[in-house]
Scaffold this motif. Structure first.
Motif, mmCIF file in Angstrom:
data_model
loop_
_atom_site.group_PDB
_atom_site.id
_atom_site.type_symbol
_atom_site.label_atom_id
_atom_site.label_comp_id
_atom_site.label_asym_id
_atom_site.label_seq_id
_atom_site.Cartn_x
_atom_site.Cartn_y
_atom_site.Cartn_z
ATOM 1 N N ARG A 63 -93.864 -76.321 -11.445
ATOM 2 C CA ARG A 63 -92.541 -75.747 -11.745
ATOM 3 C C ARG A 63 -92.473 -74.299 -11.243
ATOM 4 N NH1 ARG A 63 -89.724 -75.390 -17.728
ATOM 5 N NH2 ARG A 63 -87.802 -74.393 -17.054
ATOM 6 N N ALA A 64 -93.535 -73.554 -11.477
ATOM 7 C CA ALA A 64 -93.565 -72.164 -11.020
ATOM 8 C C ALA A 64 -93.422 -72.106 -9.501
ATOM 9 C CB ALA A 64 -94.861 -71.501 -11.461
ATOM 10 N N ALA A 65 -94.115 -73.009 -8.825
ATOM 11 C CA ALA A 65 -94.035 -73.032 -7.361
ATOM 12 C C ALA A 65 -92.628 -73.414 -6.911
ATOM 13 C CB ALA A 65 -95.044 -74.037 -6.801
ATOM 14 N N TYR A 66 -92.044 -74.371 -7.630
ATOM 15 C CA TYR A 66 -90.692 -74.796 -7.285
ATOM 16 C C TYR A 66 -89.692 -73.658 -7.498
ATOM 17 C CZ TYR A 66 -86.282 -77.212 -7.256
ATOM 18 O OH TYR A 66 -84.993 -77.568 -6.978
ATOM 19 N N ASP A 67 -89.862 -72.952 -8.621
ATOM 20 C CA ASP A 67 -88.951 -71.845 -8.923
ATOM 21 C C ASP A 67 -89.014 -70.794 -7.823
ATOM 22 O OD1 ASP A 67 -88.147 -73.029 -11.165
ATOM 23 O OD2 ASP A 67 -89.281 -71.777 -12.558
ATOM 24 N N GLN A 68 -90.198 -70.601 -7.284
ATOM 25 C CA GLN A 68 -90.325 -69.554 -6.280
ATOM 26 C C GLN A 68 -89.932 -70.016 -4.877
ATOM 27 O OE1 GLN A 68 -93.908 -67.338 -6.534
ATOM 28 N NE2 GLN A 68 -93.030 -65.706 -5.365
ATOM 29 N N TYR A 69 -90.314 -71.229 -4.517
ATOM 30 C CA TYR A 69 -90.101 -71.655 -3.126
ATOM 31 C C TYR A 69 -89.121 -72.804 -2.966
ATOM 32 C CZ TYR A 69 -94.147 -68.746 -2.328
ATOM 33 O OH TYR A 69 -94.996 -67.685 -2.275
ATOM 34 N N GLY A 70 -88.661 -73.342 -4.075
ATOM 35 C CA GLY A 70 -87.753 -74.479 -3.972
ATOM 36 C C GLY A 70 -88.486 -75.698 -3.450
ATOM 37 N N HIS A 71 -87.768 -76.585 -2.798
ATOM 38 C CA HIS A 71 -88.359 -77.834 -2.338
ATOM 39 C C HIS A 71 -89.460 -77.614 -1.323
ATOM 40 C CE1 HIS A 71 -85.600 -80.220 -4.613
ATOM 41 N NE2 HIS A 71 -84.565 -79.603 -4.088
ATOM 42 N N ALA A 72 -89.408 -76.460 -0.648
ATOM 43 C CA ALA A 72 -90.405 -76.184 0.392
ATOM 44 C C ALA A 72 -91.818 -76.177 -0.178
ATOM 45 C CB ALA A 72 -90.106 -74.848 1.057
ATOM 46 N N ALA A 73 -91.941 -75.864 -1.480
ATOM 47 C CA ALA A 73 -93.262 -75.778 -2.100
ATOM 48 C C ALA A 73 -94.002 -77.108 -2.032
ATOM 49 C CB ALA A 73 -93.133 -75.331 -3.549
ATOM 50 N N PHE A 74 -93.257 -78.203 -1.945
ATOM 51 C CA PHE A 74 -93.901 -79.510 -2.006
ATOM 52 C C PHE A 74 -93.738 -80.294 -0.711
ATOM 53 C CE2 PHE A 74 -92.561 -77.998 -6.071
ATOM 54 C CZ PHE A 74 -93.789 -77.914 -6.689
ATOM 55 N N ASP A 75 -93.206 -79.641 0.275
ATOM 56 C CA ASP A 75 -93.032 -80.285 1.556
ATOM 57 C C ASP A 75 -94.271 -80.027 2.391
ATOM 58 O OD1 ASP A 75 -92.363 -81.193 3.973
ATOM 59 O OD2 ASP A 75 -90.484 -80.064 4.161
#
Ligand code: ZN
Ligand code: ZN
Length: 390
Positions: A63-75
């Motif tokens: 969640r923290a990664a998503y909050d910071q980078y949005g969808h790019a964090a998991f792409d």
């Protein structure tokens, strides 16, 4: 490919708690579950997107990664930072892998889980954990931004073995527990399950002569001193990520990240709503009636002049453009919104009373006090109507 925001998908706020997210997901998953919507492609897609959103938002690190980078964090193709994408965030899986019956049912449906949570030996398992550090600051500090020295104790790289975990002549040998497989099997009910070997943490290898100070771990408990740069405009709940400043990995594995969570203390005078600040200012009846100018202390501790127009009513909001909060990555400040409270004079002396009596005698009813005159006319009409009706 544009993806819908995960928070919007689950219809929760960005500050929603874990429980709220879980609840929202369950509600939606029940509604869109393919078993309940056979041959409905739209429902199925919705169900999958929501499940993906839940997988990310239910895990604090993801969640923290998503909050910071949005969808790019998991792409995986986005090429963020370290090799192999955002490796560290695939560990564990958080609540999502909890053995609740509901989630087991979801997993049975396929499409997620199974494939991803398969056994992974090696490096990811060795990465250090991410660390959360809570930092409380004042509204003035949030406005200006600051550089804060922080200290905390964590596992850091062992200075003796530089993180390898082995003493000078140490060799790497096959793990005795798992015979080099990195995993051990065990029975749970009718299933044979596989679990990461705890002796070697899934590596399949151990060290023949472990480093003494760190007992072969490659890391020891140490105090870390860091300086965190906090940009102007941070708000409650802002997370600042410091790559590689988390826990050191096992035997030289990758370092976790540090997340500094900001809390802004309530302010005595100002209330904040994103970029805007609100405050309430009492003025005398005379200033309210005749108008005037007062000096207010703004958040930047400079005085700002507020013009009170003639005939200002209690509750009136006056807006001072660009005298509010700063905002992250923006040159523009929000507004300062001042709510006026007209104070009725107290402890009048005889002369003041006489003057007010004179004022009363001179009062021009409707034109001096349009609201109250109108109000009493309305009330009178109301009672007249009742009388007329009965
Ligand atoms: Zn060591
Ligand atoms: Zn082993």
């Amino acid at each position: 490919m544009s993806k819908q925001d995960f928070y919007q998908l689950l219809n929760v706020s960005k500050t929603a708690s874990k429980d709220e997210i879980k609840k929202a997901y369950r509600k939606n998953a029940m509604k869109y579950h393919p078993d309940r919507n056979p041959n409905d492609k739209v429902a199925e897609d919705k169900f999958r997107s929501m499940t993906e959103a839940y997988e990310i938002l239910s895990d604090e690190q993801k969640r923290a990664a998503y909050d910071q980078y949005g969808h790019a964090a998991f792409d995986q193709n986005a090429g963020m930072g370290r090799g192999g994408g955002f490796g560290g965030f695939h560990q564990g899986g958080g609540d999502f892998n909890a053995n609740s019956i509901f989630e087991e049912m979801l997993r049975g449906f396929g499409g997620f889980g199974g494939g991803q949570s398969g056994f992974n030996s090696a490096p990811e398992k060795l990465r250090g954990s991410d660390i959360r550090y809570d930092l409380q600051i004042t509204l003035e500090q949030a406005f200006e931004g600051l550089s804060e020295k922080i200290q905390f104790v964590t596992n850091d790289v062992c200075s003796s073995c530089k993180g390898s975990g082995g003493s000078k002549d140490s060799k790497t040998i096959n793990c005795q527990t798992c015979k080099g497989h990195g995993a051990v099997h065990f029975q749970q009910g009718i299933f044979t399950m596989e679990r990461t070997c705890q002796t070697c943490d899934g590596l399949g290898k151990t060290i023949s002569d472990p480093c003494k100070p760190c007992h072969g771990q490659g890391r020891t408990r140490q105090q870390k001193n860091l300086e965190v740069k906090i940009p102007a405009g941070v708000d409650n709940g802002t997370r600042i990520r410091m790559t590689g400043e988390g826990e050191a990995g096992l035997r030289g594995g990758g370092k976790g990240d540090l997340y500094v969570y900001i809390t802004v203390k309530p302010h005595k005078f100002f209330k904040r709503a994103e970029k805007d600040l609100y405050c309430s200012v009492p003025i005398s009846m005379v200033t309210a009636a005749m108008g005037g100018s007062i000096d207010l202390p703004a958040i930047d501790s400079k005085a700002v002049a507020l013009t009170i127009p003639e005939g200002t009513q209690s509750g009136t909001q006056l807006r001072l453009r660009h005298k509010g909060m700063s905002a992250i990555k923006s040159a523009y400040r929000g507004d300062l919104i001042v709510e006026i409270k007209v104070e009725t004079p107290v402890h009048l002396n005889q002369k003041q009373k006489d003057l007010l009596t004179q004022f009363k005698d001179l009062e021009k009813g409707n034109s001096n006090s349009p609201q109250s005159s109108g109000f009493f006319t309305k009330v009178k009409n109301f009672f007249d109507d009742i009388k007329g009706a009965s």
